[in-house]
Design a protein around this motif. Structure first.
Motif, mmCIF file in Angstrom:
data_model
loop_
_atom_site.group_PDB
_atom_site.id
_atom_site.type_symbol
_atom_site.label_atom_id
_atom_site.label_comp_id
_atom_site.label_asym_id
_atom_site.label_seq_id
_atom_site.Cartn_x
_atom_site.Cartn_y
_atom_site.Cartn_z
ATOM 1 N N UNK A 23 0.830 -1.204 0.000
ATOM 2 C CA UNK A 23 0.000 0.000 0.000
ATOM 3 C C UNK A 23 0.869 1.260 0.000
ATOM 4 N N UNK A 24 1.891 1.286 0.845
ATOM 5 C CA UNK A 24 2.775 2.451 0.928
ATOM 6 C C UNK A 24 3.479 2.719 -0.399
ATOM 7 N N UNK A 25 3.998 1.673 -1.027
ATOM 8 C CA UNK A 25 4.659 1.854 -2.321
ATOM 9 C C UNK A 25 3.670 2.289 -3.397
ATOM 10 N N UNK A 26 2.442 1.799 -3.322
ATOM 11 C CA UNK A 26 1.415 2.208 -4.283
ATOM 12 C C UNK A 26 1.114 3.699 -4.137
ATOM 13 N N UNK A 27 0.999 4.165 -2.902
ATOM 14 C CA UNK A 27 0.746 5.588 -2.666
ATOM 15 C C UNK A 27 1.938 6.441 -3.101
ATOM 16 N N UNK A 28 3.139 5.971 -2.838
ATOM 17 C CA UNK A 28 4.350 6.684 -3.257
ATOM 18 C C UNK A 28 4.397 6.772 -4.780
ATOM 19 N N UNK A 29 4.084 5.680 -5.440
ATOM 20 C CA UNK A 29 4.076 5.654 -6.891
ATOM 21 C C UNK A 29 3.037 6.628 -7.449
ATOM 22 N N UNK A 30 1.894 6.731 -6.811
ATOM 23 C CA UNK A 30 0.866 7.686 -7.240
ATOM 24 C C UNK A 30 1.389 9.113 -7.147
ATOM 25 N N UNK A 31 2.171 9.414 -6.119
ATOM 26 C CA UNK A 31 2.767 10.743 -5.976
ATOM 27 C C UNK A 31 3.756 11.022 -7.106
ATOM 28 N N UNK A 32 4.550 10.026 -7.442
ATOM 29 C CA UNK A 32 5.513 10.175 -8.544
ATOM 30 C C UNK A 32 4.758 10.358 -9.859
ATOM 31 N N UNK A 33 3.783 9.502 -10.107
ATOM 32 C CA UNK A 33 3.027 9.545 -11.363
ATOM 33 C C UNK A 33 2.263 10.853 -11.522
ATOM 34 N N UNK A 34 1.823 11.438 -10.408
ATOM 35 C CA UNK A 34 1.086 12.702 -10.454
ATOM 36 C C UNK A 34 2.018 13.905 -10.582
ATOM 37 N N UNK A 35 3.323 13.678 -10.503
ATOM 38 C CA UNK A 35 4.288 14.763 -10.632
ATOM 39 C C UNK A 35 4.541 15.530 -9.348
ATOM 40 N N UNK A 36 4.001 15.053 -8.237
ATOM 41 C CA UNK A 36 4.216 15.728 -6.956
ATOM 42 C C UNK A 36 5.542 15.335 -6.308
ATOM 43 N N UNK A 37 6.115 14.250 -6.786
ATOM 44 C CA UNK A 37 7.422 13.786 -6.321
ATOM 45 C C UNK A 37 8.296 13.591 -7.557
ATOM 46 N N UNK A 38 9.543 14.062 -7.513
ATOM 47 C CA UNK A 38 10.430 13.906 -8.678
ATOM 48 C C UNK A 38 10.610 12.441 -9.063
ATOM 49 N N UNK A 39 10.920 12.215 -10.330
ATOM 50 C CA UNK A 39 11.129 10.869 -10.856
ATOM 51 C C UNK A 39 12.503 10.798 -11.535
ATOM 52 N N UNK A 40 13.567 10.893 -10.727
ATOM 53 C CA UNK A 40 14.912 10.872 -11.308
ATOM 54 C C UNK A 40 15.294 9.472 -11.778
ATOM 55 N N UNK A 41 16.433 9.351 -12.425
ATOM 56 C CA UNK A 41 16.918 8.015 -12.804
ATOM 57 C C UNK A 41 17.072 7.125 -11.554
ATOM 58 N N UNK A 42 16.824 5.862 -11.731
ATOM 59 C CA UNK A 42 16.998 4.903 -10.631
ATOM 60 C C UNK A 42 18.484 4.813 -10.287
ATOM 61 N N UNK A 43 18.813 4.600 -9.017
ATOM 62 C CA UNK A 43 20.210 4.422 -8.630
ATOM 63 C C UNK A 43 20.807 3.179 -9.302
ATOM 64 N N UNK A 44 22.076 3.250 -9.604
ATOM 65 C CA UNK A 44 22.764 2.140 -10.283
ATOM 66 C C UNK A 44 22.627 0.830 -9.502
ATOM 67 N N UNK A 45 22.736 0.902 -8.189
ATOM 68 C CA UNK A 45 22.647 -0.326 -7.381
ATOM 69 C C UNK A 45 21.261 -0.964 -7.519
ATOM 70 N N UNK A 46 20.223 -0.143 -7.603
ATOM 71 C CA UNK A 46 18.864 -0.662 -7.785
ATOM 72 C C UNK A 46 18.706 -1.250 -9.176
ATOM 73 N N UNK A 47 19.306 -0.599 -10.162
ATOM 74 C CA UNK A 47 19.211 -1.105 -11.536
ATOM 75 C C UNK A 47 19.856 -2.489 -11.648
ATOM 76 N N UNK A 48 20.982 -2.664 -10.963
ATOM 77 C CA UNK A 48 21.644 -3.973 -10.989
ATOM 78 C C UNK A 48 20.823 -5.010 -10.223
ATOM 79 N N UNK A 49 20.401 -4.660 -9.022
ATOM 80 C CA UNK A 49 19.696 -5.616 -8.164
ATOM 81 C C UNK A 49 18.378 -6.062 -8.787
#
Length: 94
Positions: A23-49
């Motif tokens: 639920x928390x990640x879904x709400x966070x994603x809604x904030x990103x998708x709505x443009x209220x939270x920045x959507x920068x490139x994913x960190x390299x460590x996350x991209x690898x993992x």
């Protein structure tokens, strides 16, 4: 039977924690998708993992984490149910 039920409770509890994480990640994603939270490139460590694409963003990473948490939720609730055994009429869950 009491032992099996008590063994199922930790898995049920973790399943509930994982539900809240989804639920928390879904709400966070809604904030990103709505443009209220920045959507920068994913960190390299996350991209690898998470084996994300080279152009992955924070939203892509959050989706991957949320999907993983959902798998943990389902696994833990499934284990809790399996350990609890068949339900008896009037019995409380987990």
């Amino acid at each position: 039977m009491a032992t099996a039920r008590s063994c199922s409770r930790p898995h049920r509890l973790v399943g509930y924690f994982e539900e809240e994480a989804v639920l928390s990640y879904t709400l966070y994603l809604a904030e990103i998708d709505a443009g209220r939270t920045p959507n920068p490139p994913a960190p390299a460590i996350a991209m690898r993992y998470w084996r994300l694409a080279d152009d992955a963003t924070l939203a892509d990473m959050v989706r991957a984490v949320r999907d993983d948490e959902a798998q943990h939720r389902d696994l833990n609730h499934g284990l809790a149910s399996a350990l609890a055994g068949p339900a008896h009429p009037g019995a409380r869950p987990g």
